[in-house]
Structure formats: structure tokens, C-alpha cells
Design a protein around this motif. Structure first.
Motif: not given
Length: 64
Positions: A24-31
Motif C-alpha cells: 500500500v505504501v509503494e502504491v501511495a508513493k507512486l500515486f
């Protein structure tokens, strides 16, 4: 979940979606990088940027 434009905690999102917090953190950073969400790293929260509302509006309308 993000369709209300309020801040949401990443750990809660991970728990609800039944995925690893780290993902979720990875996706949040990408978004955040591409401007889809605002990511408050200190509070571990995200919210969708209003200009991306079509992503959540379409989903909301299709479930009616």
C-alpha cells in the motif's frame, strides 16, 4: 474508499483490502509521484486529488 476526498490511513487501507502494508505504501508513493493522491508521510495518510475524481466517480456510478 478514497472517493470521499478525506484522509485515509494506509494501515487501515491495507487491512480493509487484505494486502501487505508495504505494498500500500509503494502504491501511495507512486500515486503521489504522478499526482493522483496527496500522501502525508508523517501521518501515514493519503487522499485523492480532486482532479482525479473521475476515477472514483465512474466506479461509484457503475455500482448504482
Amino acid at each position: 474508499m478514497l472517493s470521499d476526498y478525506k484522509w485515509h490511513n494506509l494501515r487501515e487501507i491495507a487491512k480493509i483490502m487484505k494486502v501487505k502494508y508495504e505494498k500500500v505504501v509503494e502504491v501511495a508513493k507512486l500515486f503521489e509521484k504522478v499526482g493522483i493522491v496527496q500522501y502525508d508521510k508523517k501521518r501515514d495518510n493519503i487522499r485523492i486529488n480532486e482532479e482525479w475524481n473521475f476515477l472514483v466517480e465512474e466506479k461509484r456510478n457503475s455500482t448504482r
